[in-house]
Design a protein around this motif. Structure first.
Motif, short mmCIF file in Angstrom:
data_model
loop_
_atom_site.label_atom_id
_atom_site.label_comp_id
_atom_site.label_asym_id
_atom_site.label_seq_id
_atom_site.Cartn_x
_atom_site.Cartn_y
_atom_site.Cartn_z
N THR A 1 12.29 -1.88 4.68
CA THR A 1 10.93 -2.26 5.06
C THR A 1 10.02 -1.07 5.22
O THR A 1 8.98 -1.18 5.86
CB THR A 1 10.98 -3.05 6.40
N GLY B 1 5.76 -1.02 4.57
CA GLY B 1 5.10 -2.30 4.38
C GLY B 1 4.78 -2.96 5.70
O GLY B 1 5.46 -2.76 6.71
N ALA B 2 3.73 -3.75 5.69
CA ALA B 2 3.39 -4.52 6.88
C ALA B 2 4.35 -5.68 7.03
O ALA B 2 4.91 -6.17 6.06
CB ALA B 2 1.95 -5.03 6.78
N GLN C 1 3.89 -8.73 7.55
CA GLN C 1 3.52 -9.96 6.87
C GLN C 1 3.64 -9.87 5.35
O GLN C 1 3.48 -10.86 4.65
CB GLN C 1 2.09 -10.38 7.25
N ASP C 2 3.91 -8.66 4.83
CA ASP C 2 4.08 -8.51 3.38
C ASP C 2 5.37 -9.19 2.93
O ASP C 2 6.34 -9.25 3.69
CB ASP C 2 4.12 -7.03 3.00
N PRO C 3 5.40 -9.69 1.70
CA PRO C 3 6.63 -10.34 1.22
C PRO C 3 7.76 -9.34 1.06
O PRO C 3 7.53 -8.15 0.82
CB PRO C 3 6.21 -10.93 -0.13
N TYR D 1 10.60 -8.37 -1.37
CA TYR D 1 10.97 -8.56 -2.76
C TYR D 1 12.49 -8.43 -2.90
O TYR D 1 13.07 -7.40 -2.51
CB TYR D 1 10.28 -7.55 -3.66
N LEU E 1 6.90 -0.87 -0.51
CA LEU E 1 7.22 -2.29 -0.58
C LEU E 1 8.35 -2.63 0.39
O LEU E 1 9.23 -1.80 0.64
CB LEU E 1 7.65 -2.68 -2.00
N ARG E 2 8.33 -3.85 0.88
CA ARG E 2 9.48 -4.36 1.62
C ARG E 2 10.40 -5.02 0.60
O ARG E 2 9.97 -5.87 -0.17
CB ARG E 2 9.04 -5.37 2.68
N HIS F 1 5.37 0.54 -7.80
CA HIS F 1 4.78 -0.42 -6.86
C HIS F 1 3.96 -1.47 -7.62
O HIS F 1 4.13 -2.68 -7.43
CB HIS F 1 3.92 0.34 -5.85
N ARG G 1 5.02 -5.55 -8.33
CA ARG G 1 4.14 -6.60 -7.79
C ARG G 1 3.55 -7.47 -8.89
O ARG G 1 3.56 -8.69 -8.81
CB ARG G 1 3.03 -5.97 -6.95
N TYR H 1 4.30 -11.38 -9.75
CA TYR H 1 3.17 -12.32 -9.75
C TYR H 1 3.10 -13.08 -11.08
O TYR H 1 2.91 -14.30 -11.09
CB TYR H 1 1.87 -11.56 -9.51
#
Length: 397
Positions: free
Chosen positions: A8, A11-12, A14-16, A18, A42-43, A129, A133, A137
């Protein structure tokens, strides 16, 4: 081989997260990719496998968001490796890892189904990154589009099937005008538990049925379709009256299985030469007779609904003399069980007759449409039920 581990860094909350599957047999390259993932912010949960065979277990056992795929594995290479991964996980993002000397490998990989590619030795954290993402997506968008397309195809197939099962009046020489309306209670459905049909036999007798299967949903709809088709076949085979109802009850019991479903129905035979209508009611309400003097509910003998008391039911006949010109309307209780305006009471037959008296004279189809529209306006969506209306008009003057 490494088991999934959650990271983690940067990353915040609330971030997904992956879920990343790295398929790479070179330990040094695998370590470099893991370090780059840490630097992306990234988390992620990273699982590393060295062969496609090992990765196969992960892809079949749990959801993966992104696959980082080396094109030179011990058991698969090149576009064959991409094809194998896409077959195992058709809606998972695939990012190919190529070598510096493989100038065409990236384009070939994307043509084979990969979302993107990265060149080993030229990958930085920011690039990784963005690539991860955007690839995830795009794969999620493709998955949503594919699911929407499948849903549309299923809906179109169901619509074609349901429309095929809705009855078409089977008439030859009859001078009777037939108006039918069918509205299932379930939103966006074409079929409900109500059923209706009209056929004319070789003796120029017009036979009609309106029925209502108890309950709602696909089981009631399927049973309603079954009874409607059985009624038509039995009428054309020469069965009428109590004999026909006994046979329909046997079919209902056989088709309903363990469910306690029953059905009400009204059978009507219109003989224009004799100017009579013969009526059999199996737990159903009486039809309406319209003449020059207005519309009224017919008085008729009642029998038990089909499936309530198997083999014990009796259904007496009611013979009604008909005027030279008039109309008979058979309907299910979806027309009368709705609310009567803002009040709590139901519309009922008396309310329906009052509503009919208030409608301006018009042709039969417009009259039925207006009647249904007015009852729905009074109900205001508070009571939902299937609705079937069958109106027979004649003028022998």
């Amino acid at each position: 081989m490494t088991a999934p581990a959650a990271h983690t860094s940067g990353g915040a909350a609330q971030d997904p997260v992956y879920r990343v599957l790295l398929i790479e047999d070179d330990q040094a390259d695998a370590l470099l990719v893991e370090e780059l993932l840490h630097d992306t912010g990234l988390r992620f949960e990273l699982t590393t496998r060295t062969t496609l065979a090992e990765a196969r277990t992960d892809l079949s056992a749990r959801a993966i968001d992104c696959i980082l795929l080396d094109l030179h594995l011990p058991d698969a290479s090149g576009t064959k490796a991409i094809a194998a991964v896409r077959e195992l996980a058709p809606h998972t993002a695939v990012i190919v890892l190529t070598g510096l000397s493989e100038t065409q490998a990236g384009a070939e990989a994307m043509a084979a189904g990969a979302q993107d590619y990265l060149v080993k030795g030229k990958v930085e954290a920011d690039l990784l990154h963005r690539t991860v993402r955007y690839a995830v997506y795009r794969s999620q968008t493709e998955r949503a589009a594919a699911e929407a397309q499948r849903a549309r195809l299923r809906a179109e197939e169901n619509t074609r099937l349901e429309r095929g099962l809705l009855p078409q009046p089977l008439l030859s020489t009859s001078a009777v005008t037939v108006t039918t309306r069918y509205l299932p209670g379930a939103e966006r459905a074409l079929l409900g538990g109500d059923f209706l049909d009209v056929v004319e036999d070789d003796d120029q007798l017009l036979h009609a049925v309106v029925g209502d299967v108890s309950g709602h949903g696909p089981d009631a709809a399927a049973l309603g379709v079954c009874l409607r088709i059985a009624w038509r076949a039995l009428v054309l085979a020469g069965h009428h009256g109590p004999c026909l109802l006994h046979l329909m009850e046997r079919i209902l019991i056989a088709e309903r299985g363990p469910q306690p479903l029953f059905a009400t129905c009204a059978l009507l035979t219109l003989d224009q030469n004799a100017a009579t209508a013969t009526l059999y009611l199996a737990g159903h309400h009486e039809p309406l007779l319209t003449t020059a003097k207005g519309t009224r509910e017919l008085a008729a003998a009642h029998g038990v609904a089909l499936g309530i008391a198997p083999q014990l039911g009796t259904w007496p006949a009611t013979v009604v003399p008909l005027p030279a010109a008039g109309a008979l309307t058979l309907y299910t209780d979806g027309l009368t069980e709705g609310h009567n305006g803002p009040h709590t009471e139901r519309l009922g037959v008396e309310g329906l007759l009052a509503l009919i008296r208030s409608l301006p004279p018009t042709d039969p189809a417009a009259h039925v449409d207006r009647l249904i529209k007015e009852t729905q306006a009074l109900n205001a969506g508070r009571h939902t039920d299937d609705l079937a209306v069958l109106r027979l008009d004649w003028d022998n003057r």
